[in-house]
Structures are given as C-alpha cells and as structure tokens.
Design an enzyme around this catalytic site. Sequence first.
Site, mmCIF file in Angstrom:
data_model
loop_
_atom_site.group_PDB
_atom_site.id
_atom_site.type_symbol
_atom_site.label_atom_id
_atom_site.label_comp_id
_atom_site.label_asym_id
_atom_site.label_seq_id
_atom_site.Cartn_x
_atom_site.Cartn_y
_atom_site.Cartn_z
ATOM 1 N N SER A 138 0.829 -1.202 0.000
ATOM 2 C CA SER A 138 0.000 0.000 0.000
ATOM 3 C C SER A 138 0.860 1.247 0.000
ATOM 4 O O SER A 138 1.973 1.255 0.541
ATOM 5 C CB SER A 138 -0.908 -0.001 1.235
ATOM 6 O OG SER A 138 -1.521 1.263 1.419
ATOM 7 N N TYR A 163 -2.522 -0.241 9.877
ATOM 8 C CA TYR A 163 -2.674 -0.795 8.528
ATOM 9 C C TYR A 163 -1.371 -0.676 7.751
ATOM 10 O O TYR A 163 -0.896 -1.646 7.148
ATOM 11 C CB TYR A 163 -3.796 -0.066 7.792
ATOM 12 C CG TYR A 163 -3.895 -0.409 6.323
ATOM 13 C CD1 TYR A 163 -4.305 -1.684 5.919
ATOM 14 C CD2 TYR A 163 -3.565 0.521 5.333
ATOM 15 C CE1 TYR A 163 -4.394 -2.012 4.580
ATOM 16 C CE2 TYR A 163 -3.659 0.197 3.993
ATOM 17 C CZ TYR A 163 -4.065 -1.072 3.620
ATOM 18 O OH TYR A 163 -4.135 -1.390 2.295
#
Length: 346
Positions: A138, A163
């Site tokens: 990501s 995350y």
Amino acid sequence: MNVSYTQPDPNKVYLVTGAAGFIGYFLSKKLLEQGCKVVGIDNINDYYDIKLKHTRLEKLEPYENFTFLKVDISNKEALTNVFKEYTPNIVVNLAAQAGVRYSIENPDVYIQSNVIGFYNILEACRHYPVDHLIYASSSSVYGANKKVPFEETDFVDHPVSLYASTKKSNELMAHTYSHLYNIPSTGLRFFTVYGPMGRPDMAYFGFTQKYFNDEEISIFNNGDFDNDLYRDFTYIDDIVTGIESLITCPPQEKVPHRVFNIGNNNPEKLMTFINTLEKCLSNSMGTEIVFKKKFEPIKPGDVPATYASTDRLQEVVGFKPETSIEEGLQKFTDWYVKYYKVVSTP
C-alpha cells in the site's frame, strides 16, 4: 498504450486471494477472459456490504475455468489444502483487511488477516513452490513522507497507522522468504484505487451514498483549500493491467523480491476530486448534483499527500497508468446509478 509484456499463460493455474474483493474480482475476470484457470478464495467478511461481494462472484461463476472456495487465509490448514489440491503456478494475494481508519478501531483483525494470513501464504508458497507470488502492499507505507513523488527507494520505517505497519511487515516478510527459499515475489504499493464495483468504505463511494441518503459529507482537510490533501487516484483498469503485466515478469535478482508503486503519477487535490465526482454524477443523473459538505480536521493516520513515482514499473514492463479522474469517475457514477437504481429527486 504501449505495454511490453507477454500474455498470461492459459496453461497455468492462478490463485487469486480476495477474489470477491474489488481488485481481486477485476483481476480474476481479466484472467478468465484470456482462458486462464483461476482459483479464487475469499472469506466474504462483513467489513462492507457482502451483497456487493456476492454480485462480483456471480459475474465470475459463468466462467468454466473459475473455481471459488470460501477460505480465510488466516486458517493455515485450509489454505495449505488449497495449495496441495490445486498446486497454483501464480499466486496473487489481494486478501487483506483494508482501511486506515478502521485499523485504529479494530486492530485485531489486521494482525489476523494481514500478518498471520500473509505468513500462511508465504509458508504455502515455500512448501508448494510457485513461479511468482504477487501481493498487495500500500501507498500507506510512505507514512508522512514529505518528499514527492514517493519512490520505492524512500525510507518507509515510520508508518502512521497499524494498517501501514502490516503492509510494511508484508514487504519485510516477503523479502526474507524470497531470500531464504527463493520465492520470486513482487509487492505492489497501490495508490487509492477506485472505479465501478469498488469498496463502499472509500471516500468517493461513501460521498455518493450520502448524497442519495440526503446526508452531508465530511471532508477531513480542515477546510483549508490552499493546503488541501492530495491523492494519487488510480483507476481499477490501470491497476489490473499493471498486475497482469507483472505476472509473467518475475524478478531475477539475487534476492528475488521487489516492490513497485502503482499509482496515477498525477495527484489531485481532494476538493478537485470531489468537484469532479459531482460533475460526473450530474452527467449520470441528468441534473445538477451538489453535495452538502462539512469540513473537519484531518483524521489520525491520514497523510497529507500520496504521489507515486511510476518510473520503476514503466522501466520494467513499459506500463504507466493513464486513466484520468474525469474518465474513471464517470464510469463509476454511471455504474452506481444503474446498480442501485437511483432516480433524480425533484
């Protein structure tokens, strides 16, 4: 578009985890259209509306070469059995718990899916060797980096959300397993993926839903238009083409692991994106659409800008995403209006 890569081999087996998810669905569909055998797995969790996940799967079911298994990658035994039975040649791991803000509310599920689940994927690839493992990282790994555009060689040891930490952990784990067990692996740092059949937890989708619910949208930029948030919005078709181009191009280095950005390389101000969404929705509805807006402080874990350098990806496979937000958002709003059967209110 000049893309210099070979088509995926239809004689190989492609395992796509998160096949009921946004990117997983579109990738599976693209591979199936080319005659490839796809084994899709997903745990169909309720992080967002499972009806949308089932809709995606229903569109894949007619393909004879598609096999779907309801499996959670955090279940090591079940995942290992999939590898044992289907012996995939290519693995694309897109199964993960997504969302920066949700990781602050519910950290357990991120460790379970993104860390333990990914470890299980690596172990399966170790014991049932594959030609290539591609996995989702990501843009969040760049944290609050100020230097833009973000390059793969940038320092990424200061993530600002759990995350992001799990995705950085994935990159480290993949590097180690590649080094120890010679697993060709490629990590992809996705930059704000959007499009039809996307994730309802994403801002563009949520803004559209709120409009039809006659609710105001919250914009987390302090109302500071001069110092607005910037995002590198990447259309789903570009993401899928990028993944497809890398499938047949495994790394050859001494340590067979690498990481690429996949972004649009053209960041937009958040307000520009919202104004474009209003225009596209107006086109889809045949009437002027204006969102009710509420400006709030930037949320913890959010970063001021995401901006991808895509030079490395372009150098390796000759591909650079190029779909404009005007084109991409128009396709999204056209789909949304049709899928949810919305009508204009007087």
